[in-house]
Design a protein around this motif. Sequence first.
Motif, short mmCIF file in Angstrom:
data_model
loop_
_atom_site.label_atom_id
_atom_site.label_comp_id
_atom_site.label_asym_id
_atom_site.label_seq_id
_atom_site.Cartn_x
_atom_site.Cartn_y
_atom_site.Cartn_z
N GLU A 44 -30.49 -66.87 16.63
CA GLU A 44 -29.88 -68.11 17.09
C GLU A 44 -29.20 -68.78 15.90
O GLU A 44 -29.82 -69.02 14.86
CB GLU A 44 -30.93 -69.03 17.68
CG GLU A 44 -30.36 -70.31 18.28
CD GLU A 44 -31.45 -71.17 18.91
OE1 GLU A 44 -31.10 -72.23 19.47
OE2 GLU A 44 -32.64 -70.80 18.83
N ASP A 45 -27.92 -69.05 16.06
CA ASP A 45 -27.14 -69.69 15.00
C ASP A 45 -27.19 -71.21 15.20
O ASP A 45 -26.68 -71.74 16.18
CB ASP A 45 -25.69 -69.19 15.05
CG ASP A 45 -24.88 -69.63 13.84
OD1 ASP A 45 -25.25 -70.66 13.23
OD2 ASP A 45 -23.90 -68.96 13.50
N LEU A 46 -27.79 -71.91 14.25
CA LEU A 46 -27.93 -73.36 14.34
C LEU A 46 -26.86 -74.11 13.52
O LEU A 46 -26.97 -75.32 13.31
CB LEU A 46 -29.32 -73.78 13.86
CG LEU A 46 -30.49 -73.19 14.65
CD1 LEU A 46 -31.80 -73.75 14.14
CD2 LEU A 46 -30.34 -73.47 16.14
N GLY A 47 -25.85 -73.39 13.08
CA GLY A 47 -24.77 -74.05 12.38
C GLY A 47 -24.69 -73.70 10.91
O GLY A 47 -25.53 -72.99 10.35
N LYS A 48 -23.70 -74.22 10.27
CA LYS A 48 -23.44 -73.94 8.87
C LYS A 48 -24.46 -74.63 7.97
O LYS A 48 -24.86 -75.76 8.22
CB LYS A 48 -22.03 -74.42 8.52
CG LYS A 48 -21.59 -74.11 7.10
CD LYS A 48 -20.18 -74.66 6.85
CE LYS A 48 -19.75 -74.42 5.41
NZ LYS A 48 -18.39 -74.97 5.15
N LYS A 49 -24.89 -73.94 6.93
CA LYS A 49 -25.78 -74.54 5.94
C LYS A 49 -25.02 -75.56 5.10
O LYS A 49 -23.80 -75.46 4.92
CB LYS A 49 -26.38 -73.48 5.02
CG LYS A 49 -27.45 -72.61 5.66
CD LYS A 49 -28.06 -71.67 4.62
CE LYS A 49 -29.21 -70.88 5.22
NZ LYS A 49 -29.82 -69.96 4.23
N SER A 50 -25.75 -76.51 4.59
CA SER A 50 -25.11 -77.52 3.73
C SER A 50 -24.64 -76.93 2.42
O SER A 50 -23.72 -77.44 1.78
CB SER A 50 -26.09 -78.67 3.45
OG SER A 50 -27.25 -78.19 2.81
N GLY A 51 -25.25 -75.83 2.01
CA GLY A 51 -24.87 -75.18 0.76
C GLY A 51 -25.60 -75.80 -0.43
O GLY A 51 -26.01 -76.96 -0.41
N GLN A 52 -25.79 -75.00 -1.46
CA GLN A 52 -26.39 -75.46 -2.71
C GLN A 52 -25.44 -75.12 -3.84
O GLN A 52 -24.94 -73.99 -3.94
CB GLN A 52 -27.75 -74.81 -2.93
CG GLN A 52 -28.79 -75.20 -1.86
CD GLN A 52 -30.13 -74.54 -2.11
OE1 GLN A 52 -30.22 -73.52 -2.78
NE2 GLN A 52 -31.18 -75.14 -1.57
N PHE A 53 -25.20 -76.09 -4.70
CA PHE A 53 -24.20 -75.92 -5.75
C PHE A 53 -24.75 -76.41 -7.08
O PHE A 53 -25.57 -77.33 -7.14
CB PHE A 53 -22.93 -76.70 -5.41
CG PHE A 53 -22.36 -76.38 -4.05
CD1 PHE A 53 -21.45 -75.35 -3.91
CD2 PHE A 53 -22.74 -77.10 -2.93
CE1 PHE A 53 -20.93 -75.03 -2.67
CE2 PHE A 53 -22.23 -76.79 -1.68
CZ PHE A 53 -21.32 -75.75 -1.56
N SER A 54 -24.30 -75.78 -8.13
CA SER A 54 -24.71 -76.21 -9.47
C SER A 54 -23.62 -75.83 -10.47
O SER A 54 -22.76 -74.98 -10.20
CB SER A 54 -26.04 -75.58 -9.87
OG SER A 54 -25.89 -74.17 -10.02
N PHE A 55 -23.65 -76.49 -11.60
CA PHE A 55 -22.76 -76.10 -12.69
C PHE A 55 -23.41 -76.46 -14.02
O PHE A 55 -24.29 -77.33 -14.09
CB PHE A 55 -21.37 -76.75 -12.56
CG PHE A 55 -21.38 -78.25 -12.58
CD1 PHE A 55 -21.29 -78.96 -13.77
CD2 PHE A 55 -21.46 -78.97 -11.39
CE1 PHE A 55 -21.27 -80.33 -13.79
CE2 PHE A 55 -21.46 -80.36 -11.40
CZ PHE A 55 -21.36 -81.04 -12.60
N GLN A 56 -23.00 -75.74 -15.03
CA GLN A 56 -23.48 -76.00 -16.38
C GLN A 56 -22.38 -76.74 -17.13
O GLN A 56 -21.26 -76.23 -17.29
CB GLN A 56 -23.85 -74.70 -17.09
CG GLN A 56 -25.06 -74.01 -16.47
CD GLN A 56 -25.41 -72.71 -17.16
OE1 GLN A 56 -24.83 -72.37 -18.18
NE2 GLN A 56 -26.36 -71.97 -16.58
N ALA A 57 -22.71 -77.95 -17.57
CA ALA A 57 -21.75 -78.78 -18.28
C ALA A 57 -22.18 -78.94 -19.73
O ALA A 57 -23.36 -78.74 -20.07
CB ALA A 57 -21.66 -80.15 -17.61
N PHE A 58 -21.26 -79.28 -20.58
CA PHE A 58 -21.62 -79.56 -21.97
C PHE A 58 -20.71 -80.62 -22.57
O PHE A 58 -19.57 -80.82 -22.13
CB PHE A 58 -21.60 -78.28 -22.82
CG PHE A 58 -20.25 -77.67 -23.00
CD1 PHE A 58 -19.42 -78.00 -24.08
CD2 PHE A 58 -19.78 -76.71 -22.10
CE1 PHE A 58 -18.17 -77.42 -24.24
CE2 PHE A 58 -18.53 -76.12 -22.25
CZ PHE A 58 -17.72 -76.48 -23.33
#
Length: 404
Positions: A44-58
């Motif tokens: 059963e497809d309950l919709g798109k995931k919100s997604g997880q994001f990250s980045f390395q900054a300096f």
Amino acid sequence: MSWRDRLQKASFRGIEFHVSQATGSGGRNVVVHEYPLQEDHDTEDLGKKSGQFSFQAFLIGDDYDIARDKLIDALDQPNVATLVHPYLGSLSIRVVDYSWSITSRQGGYCSFNINYVKAGRGAPVFAANTADAVAAAATQCLAQTTAQFVDNFSVTGQPEFVRNAALDQLNKATDAIRKINGKINAAVAQVEDISSDIDDLGNELATLIQAPATLISTVAGVVSSFIGIASDIKTAFGVYDQLLAGFKITSPISRTAANGVATENRAAMADNQELIATALGAIAVVSMAQAVAADDVSFTSYEEAIAIRDALLTELDDQSAATTLSYAEYAAITELQNALYKRIEQLAPGLSKIEYIQRGASLPALVIAHQVYGDATKADELVSRNSIANPLFMPAGKDIEVLI
């Protein structure tokens, strides 16, 4: 043009930094249903995931420590904020968590690992029928305005110049409606019908002025129709705003004669002028409130909805401050304010918000529409929203308004 030309300078809440790496994940919320003693399963497809994001900054340089403290403070702030991502452009995000690191081996250098999610849209608030509440409050507000006008306005038994002063004011108001109608022919439908109604109103004023209740209901009908036939809520508000300006008193009638002596006739003229202006202002705001109460009302953005709400509430504040206001009128205005606030609170969370993006090079509107919305057919909207002369060349290095 290569990907390097499309890179943007990274920043969060206006604090700039460098990015060494960025990652993200997405997918679908798929539930697997397995059953005892069965060889097959269901999904059963309950919709798109919100997604997880990250980045390395300096941060690097002699003043890296000052920039570090500013970035930490920005990351600790609540609520949604704009991240300018070097690879993904401008995003509305919420910071989930972050970590930072400083080592003695790398002086003048601080690295960050930042995790975030896209802000998304707030869930609509499900409450009582706010449209009906606004419509009912608007009706009551108009009823109280009519009652106050009927009780206090009169030209019966007055000298002809008192009657003519009131008639001149109403004719000017009708002319204002007619002038505005001429300006928006391209933006509204049924222009011929409303033009006819305006002409009928102007022709009947001499008779209507003798019947205050009928006068108010007739003017209210024309103004309500005028605002109601606008093609969208933005046009409707523009009509309302112009009507409000056209109904204002520009030359208050003095209560004293040329010799400085106050007279009953001058007082009657001044009272009638104030009553007409108050009634016309109330009619305008009530008619705009009715447009907001419509089931098919559609705001183009969160900001537009809030701006219209605030303008209406401010006008109602001004009207409620009148010293001649009865308690019933004040209560009706307050009720309309509350209903309007709740109406927009119900509609606003599901609306798109205005964001500003920049591109390092001039790109066609089709390309930017695809980048921002994943839908090249929204290019015309981008062009219209930003008043672009040539859709093949969206401006480089300048803010481009988009709906997110």
